[in-house]
Design an enzyme around this catalytic site. Structure first.
Site, PDB file in Angstrom:
ATOM      1  N   ARG A   1      -1.944  -7.325   5.124  1.00 43.98           N
ATOM      2  CA  ARG A   1      -2.318  -5.917   5.299  1.00 43.98           C
ATOM      3  C   ARG A   1      -3.812  -5.713   5.064  1.00 43.98           C
ATOM      4  O   ARG A   1      -4.457  -4.949   5.789  1.00 43.98           O
ATOM      5  CB  ARG A   1      -1.473  -5.047   4.372  1.00 43.98           C
ATOM      6  CG  ARG A   1      -0.037  -4.898   4.877  1.00 43.98           C
ATOM      7  CD  ARG A   1       0.811  -4.051   3.960  1.00 43.98           C
ATOM      8  NE  ARG A   1       1.270  -4.798   2.802  1.00 43.98           N
ATOM      9  CZ  ARG A   1       1.933  -4.258   1.790  1.00 43.98           C
ATOM     10  NH1 ARG A   1       2.185  -2.956   1.776  1.00 43.98           N
ATOM     11  NH2 ARG A   1       2.338  -5.005   0.785  1.00 43.98           N
TER      12      ARG A   1
ATOM     13  N   LYS B   1       9.796  -0.043  -8.591  1.00 42.36           N
ATOM     14  CA  LYS B   1       9.908   0.918  -7.496  1.00 42.36           C
ATOM     15  C   LYS B   1      10.815   0.406  -6.382  1.00 42.36           C
ATOM     16  O   LYS B   1      11.232   1.184  -5.523  1.00 42.36           O
ATOM     17  CB  LYS B   1       8.526   1.254  -6.941  1.00 42.36           C
ATOM     18  CG  LYS B   1       7.833   0.135  -6.206  1.00 42.36           C
ATOM     19  CD  LYS B   1       6.501   0.611  -5.629  1.00 42.36           C
ATOM     20  CE  LYS B   1       5.813  -0.478  -4.820  1.00 42.36           C
ATOM     21  NZ  LYS B   1       4.559   0.014  -4.221  1.00 42.36           N
ATOM     22  N   ASP B   2      11.138  -0.910  -6.382  1.00 42.33           N
ATOM     23  CA  ASP B   2      12.040  -1.456  -5.371  1.00 42.33           C
ATOM     24  C   ASP B   2      13.504  -1.189  -5.677  1.00 42.33           C
ATOM     25  O   ASP B   2      14.365  -1.413  -4.822  1.00 42.33           O
ATOM     26  CB  ASP B   2      11.847  -2.973  -5.244  1.00 42.33           C
ATOM     27  CG  ASP B   2      10.530  -3.348  -4.582  1.00 42.33           C
ATOM     28  OD1 ASP B   2       9.914  -2.459  -3.953  1.00 42.33           O
ATOM     29  OD2 ASP B   2      10.121  -4.513  -4.699  1.00 42.33           O
TER      30      ASP B   2
ATOM     31  N   ARG C   1       3.488  -3.543   7.947  1.00 35.25           N
ATOM     32  CA  ARG C   1       4.237  -4.303   6.946  1.00 35.25           C
ATOM     33  C   ARG C   1       3.519  -5.612   6.719  1.00 35.25           C
ATOM     34  O   ARG C   1       2.495  -5.887   7.310  1.00 35.25           O
ATOM     35  CB  ARG C   1       5.672  -4.559   7.414  1.00 35.25           C
ATOM     36  CG  ARG C   1       6.603  -3.366   7.299  1.00 35.25           C
ATOM     37  CD  ARG C   1       8.051  -3.814   7.420  1.00 35.25           C
ATOM     38  NE  ARG C   1       8.431  -4.669   6.319  1.00 35.25           N
ATOM     39  CZ  ARG C   1       9.383  -5.596   6.374  1.00 35.25           C
ATOM     40  NH1 ARG C   1      10.036  -5.817   7.496  1.00 35.25           N
ATOM     41  NH2 ARG C   1       9.674  -6.333   5.317  1.00 35.25           N
TER      42      ARG C   1
ATOM     43  N   SER D   1       4.678   3.428   4.073  1.00 32.83           N
ATOM     44  CA  SER D   1       5.367   4.257   3.082  1.00 32.83           C
ATOM     45  C   SER D   1       5.395   5.714   3.511  1.00 32.83           C
ATOM     46  O   SER D   1       4.337   6.356   3.602  1.00 32.83           O
ATOM     47  CB  SER D   1       4.638   4.144   1.732  1.00 32.83           C
ATOM     48  OG  SER D   1       4.960   5.228   0.890  1.00 32.83           O
TER      49      SER D   1
ATOM     50  N   ARG E   1       6.172   8.180   1.708  1.00 37.39           N
ATOM     51  CA  ARG E   1       5.577   8.951   0.600  1.00 37.39           C
ATOM     52  C   ARG E   1       4.068   9.012   0.755  1.00 37.39           C
ATOM     53  O   ARG E   1       3.450  10.080   0.593  1.00 37.39           O
ATOM     54  CB  ARG E   1       5.949   8.289  -0.737  1.00 37.39           C
ATOM     55  CG  ARG E   1       5.226   8.886  -1.944  1.00 37.39           C
ATOM     56  CD  ARG E   1       5.450   8.030  -3.187  1.00 37.39           C
ATOM     57  NE  ARG E   1       4.929   6.683  -3.034  1.00 37.39           N
ATOM     58  CZ  ARG E   1       3.665   6.329  -3.197  1.00 37.39           C
ATOM     59  NH1 ARG E   1       2.752   7.240  -3.502  1.00 37.39           N
ATOM     60  NH2 ARG E   1       3.280   5.076  -3.054  1.00 37.39           N
ATOM     61  N   ARG E   2       3.457   7.873   1.048  1.00 36.52           N
ATOM     62  CA  ARG E   2       2.009   7.855   1.227  1.00 36.52           C
ATOM     63  C   ARG E   2       1.598   8.619   2.491  1.00 36.52           C
ATOM     64  O   ARG E   2       0.610   9.357   2.492  1.00 36.52           O
ATOM     65  CB  ARG E   2       1.510   6.403   1.289  1.00 36.52           C
ATOM     66  CG  ARG E   2       1.589   5.700  -0.064  1.00 36.52           C
ATOM     67  CD  ARG E   2       1.231   4.231   0.052  1.00 36.52           C
ATOM     68  NE  ARG E   2       1.280   3.589  -1.266  1.00 36.52           N
ATOM     69  CZ  ARG E   2       1.637   2.328  -1.472  1.00 36.52           C
ATOM     70  NH1 ARG E   2       2.003   1.561  -0.444  1.00 36.52           N
ATOM     71  NH2 ARG E   2       1.656   1.821  -2.689  1.00 36.52           N
TER      72      ARG E   2
ATOM     73  N   CYS F   1      18.146  15.673  -1.256  1.00 32.62           N
ATOM     74  CA  CYS F   1      16.820  15.780  -0.643  1.00 32.62           C
ATOM     75  C   CYS F   1      16.436  14.421  -0.077  1.00 32.62           C
ATOM     76  O   CYS F   1      16.406  13.442  -0.810  1.00 32.62           O
ATOM     77  CB  CYS F   1      15.790  16.235  -1.674  1.00 32.62           C
ATOM     78  SG  CYS F   1      14.083  16.155  -1.083  1.00 32.62           S
TER      79      CYS F   1
END
Length: 334
Positions: free
Chosen positions: A149, A77-78, A143, A123, A125-126, A255
């Site tokens: 975290r 995903k990176d 971060r 994130s 997205r989250r 997008c």
């Protein structure tokens, strides 16, 4: 023969890289980790403002191109969706748990978190999907490594004070954080997960849970390394990653809103679910499609079919207005 395998220096990155190295070690091959510092490791500030996807990969990739290492291990995903011509993904091993993890105080879930609960995540997205589910939540940008975290969650530092965190970082100021299940599992911290979030509620980042082993496209690996890479390139994981990254590449062309995607390959069928969401969670566009894809081995034709599935779903979403949603920060879909 000994090969140099590049990795970031975090506990999660070195753990993942060692897992790949151990899996590929044979009588003819052994691997030595080389730590590469990336922009994401040495720069502070919001992940999205640092450039989102790719901030953790650039230096590692350059080390492969420059011949400083023979191969590099990334969290898939990176990696940005556009693959550099100088590099190729030589192996995608079997995928770990692709879901997002809620790590909350007192065993709480998304449904039982109190109104106005403080949730930590960096994130977009989250954030977008959390607010779509629970617009009352207060999102706190965070971060740091996994332990840092987790230490932000109320009660964690009291019950698990042996876990390190960055000096000066806040502790116990949040009701929950959201991380990737795969990373938590790989570090042996699964006890911290209070809910593995169903993809019906929150779709992961494209490539989440998968690792990518990248090599030079200009210099072919020798026979021993090539055989090890081929053996650990898992067909289902490769097809799933191809569809997810094709969707990401197609959507990113027009997008800039947060994107989630999950492809699953079972019983000769490849299904792709995807979502694009406004950052404030007020609007989401979610679509899915499936294609028959019986496969025993990866071929150019099967990869092309998986890629076209990603393009198809992305096109459906654009037709439904995904490109008109308010943009999120700089490609920060993680």
């Amino acid at each position: 023969m000994a090969y140099r395998i590049g990795t970031r220096g975090s506990a999660l990155a070195t753990t993942q890289t060692q897992w790949v190295a151990d899996a590929m070690t044979t009588a003819d091959t052994e691997f030595e980790q080389v730590i590469i510092k990336t922009k994401g490791d040495v720069t502070t500030g919001s992940l999205a403002n640092l450039g989102g996807t790719g901030v953790f990969a650039t230096a590692l990739r350059q080390a492969v191109i420059d011949g400083e290492v023979d191969l590099a291990v990334h969290s898939l995903k990176d990696l940005p969706a556009k693959q550099p011509e100088q590099l190729r993904i030589a192996a995608i091993p079997e995928r770990a748990d692709y879901r997002d993890a809620l790590c909350a105080a007192e065993g709480m879930t998304l449904e039982t978190l109190p109104k106005g609960a403080k949730i930590g995540t960096g994130s977009p997205r989250r954030i977008a999907q959390l607010l779509a589910l629970r617009p009352d939540l207060e999102i706190v940008d965070i971060r740091g490594n996994v332990h840092t975290r987790l230490a932000r969650v109320k009660g964690y530092e009291h019950h698990h004070d042996n876990a390190p965190s960055a000096a000066g970082s806040p502790k116990g100021d949040l009701d929950a954080v959201v991380l990737a299940c795969a990373g938590i599992d790989r570090l042996g911290l699964d006890w911290a997960i209070t809910q593995r979030i169903d993809p019906e509620l929150m779709l992961p980042a494209p490539g989440q849970g998968a690792l990518a082993v990248e090599v030079s496209a200009d210099k072919a690996p020798d026979a021993s390394l090539a055989a090890a890479l081929a053996h650990h390139d898992q067909p289902a994981a490769r097809l799933e990653a191809t569809a997810e990254r094709a969707l990401l590449a197609t959507l990113e062309a027009g997008c800039a809103s947060p994107i989630g995607a999950l492809a699953t390959y079972t019983d000769g069928r490849l299904r792709l679910d995807a979502v694009v969401a406004a950052m404030d969670g007020t609007k989401t566009i979610r679509r899915e499609a499936t294609t028959a894809l019986p496969v025993e081995a990866i071929t150019d034709a099967t990869l092309a079919a998986a890629y076209q599935l990603g393009v198809k779903v992305a096109t459906m979403m654009i037709d439904d207005g995904a490109d008109l949603l308010p943009p999120g920060p700089a490609r920060g879909n993680r």
